[in-house]
Design a protein around this motif. Sequence first.
Motif, short mmCIF file in Angstrom:
data_model
loop_
_atom_site.label_atom_id
_atom_site.label_comp_id
_atom_site.label_asym_id
_atom_site.label_seq_id
_atom_site.Cartn_x
_atom_site.Cartn_y
_atom_site.Cartn_z
N GLY A 118 0.82 -1.22 0.00
CA GLY A 118 0.00 0.00 0.00
C GLY A 118 0.85 1.26 0.00
O GLY A 118 0.56 2.22 -0.72
N ASP A 119 1.91 1.25 0.82
CA ASP A 119 2.81 2.41 0.87
C ASP A 119 3.54 2.61 -0.45
O ASP A 119 3.72 3.75 -0.90
N VAL A 120 3.96 1.51 -1.06
CA VAL A 120 4.64 1.60 -2.37
C VAL A 120 3.68 2.19 -3.39
O VAL A 120 4.02 3.11 -4.14
N ARG A 121 2.46 1.69 -3.41
CA ARG A 121 1.45 2.16 -4.36
C ARG A 121 1.22 3.67 -4.19
O ARG A 121 1.24 4.42 -5.16
N GLU A 122 1.03 4.12 -2.96
CA GLU A 122 0.80 5.54 -2.70
C GLU A 122 1.99 6.40 -3.11
O GLU A 122 1.82 7.45 -3.74
N ASN A 123 3.20 5.96 -2.75
CA ASN A 123 4.41 6.74 -3.05
C ASN A 123 4.65 6.82 -4.56
O ASN A 123 5.01 7.88 -5.08
N VAL A 124 4.46 5.72 -5.25
CA VAL A 124 4.67 5.69 -6.70
C VAL A 124 3.65 6.57 -7.41
O VAL A 124 4.00 7.36 -8.29
N ILE A 125 2.39 6.44 -7.04
CA ILE A 125 1.34 7.25 -7.68
C ILE A 125 1.62 8.74 -7.46
O ILE A 125 1.56 9.53 -8.40
N ALA A 126 1.94 9.11 -6.23
CA ALA A 126 2.20 10.53 -5.94
C ALA A 126 3.38 11.06 -6.74
O ALA A 126 3.31 12.14 -7.33
N ALA A 127 4.48 10.29 -6.80
CA ALA A 127 5.68 10.75 -7.50
C ALA A 127 5.45 10.85 -9.01
O ALA A 127 5.81 11.85 -9.63
N VAL A 128 4.84 9.84 -9.60
CA VAL A 128 4.63 9.83 -11.05
C VAL A 128 3.65 10.93 -11.46
O VAL A 128 3.90 11.66 -12.42
N GLU A 129 2.55 11.07 -10.74
CA GLU A 129 1.57 12.09 -11.10
C GLU A 129 2.13 13.50 -10.91
O GLU A 129 1.89 14.38 -11.72
N ARG A 130 2.90 13.71 -9.83
CA ARG A 130 3.47 15.03 -9.58
C ARG A 130 4.50 15.41 -10.63
O ARG A 130 4.51 16.52 -11.13
N MET A 131 5.37 14.46 -11.00
CA MET A 131 6.47 14.79 -11.90
C MET A 131 6.08 14.78 -13.37
O MET A 131 6.66 15.49 -14.18
#
Length: 161
Positions: A118-131
């Motif tokens: 769950g933490d990986v999913r949240e961190n990846v989504i946030a980073a990819v969408e932001r960048m």
Amino acid sequence: MTDTTHSGDSTRDEQRESRRTSVTKRGGGAAASRGRTTIADGVVEKIAGLAARDVVGVHAMGSGLSRTFGAVRDRVPGTGGGKANVTRGVKAEVGEVQTALDLEIVVDYGVSIADVAGDVRENVIAAVERMTGLEVVEVNIAVSDVKLPDEEDTEQESRLQ
């Protein structure tokens, strides 16, 4: 006697004003809407790989076999060093406005796999969408191994040089 007016001066002022206005309106819209930006799959894979590795409980990315081949490849001169290491275990499909990701991770023994995923999913989504500005529609996570405390790390320095 005749009255004289300086109508020529006001006409020149109006012409200057209309020229200024036409210059600022040139181009037809905001700069962000002119042209097209494409983002390569590899860019999204790097962002996702780095974001996933930042999560506590993720020991490594990729399957045991891919990590072994990667460790050997990293030691061969002229093969790019650790560049492939960043995207190991990450596969991205990038469209014009959306992306989907598949991650393969190794977790540390003793952590909650569900929480780490769950933490990986949240961190990846946030980073990819932001960048990138892309919408992440899915992040599939496959846990391929658990790193036991007494296990030797496969990516450690080899005794042979």
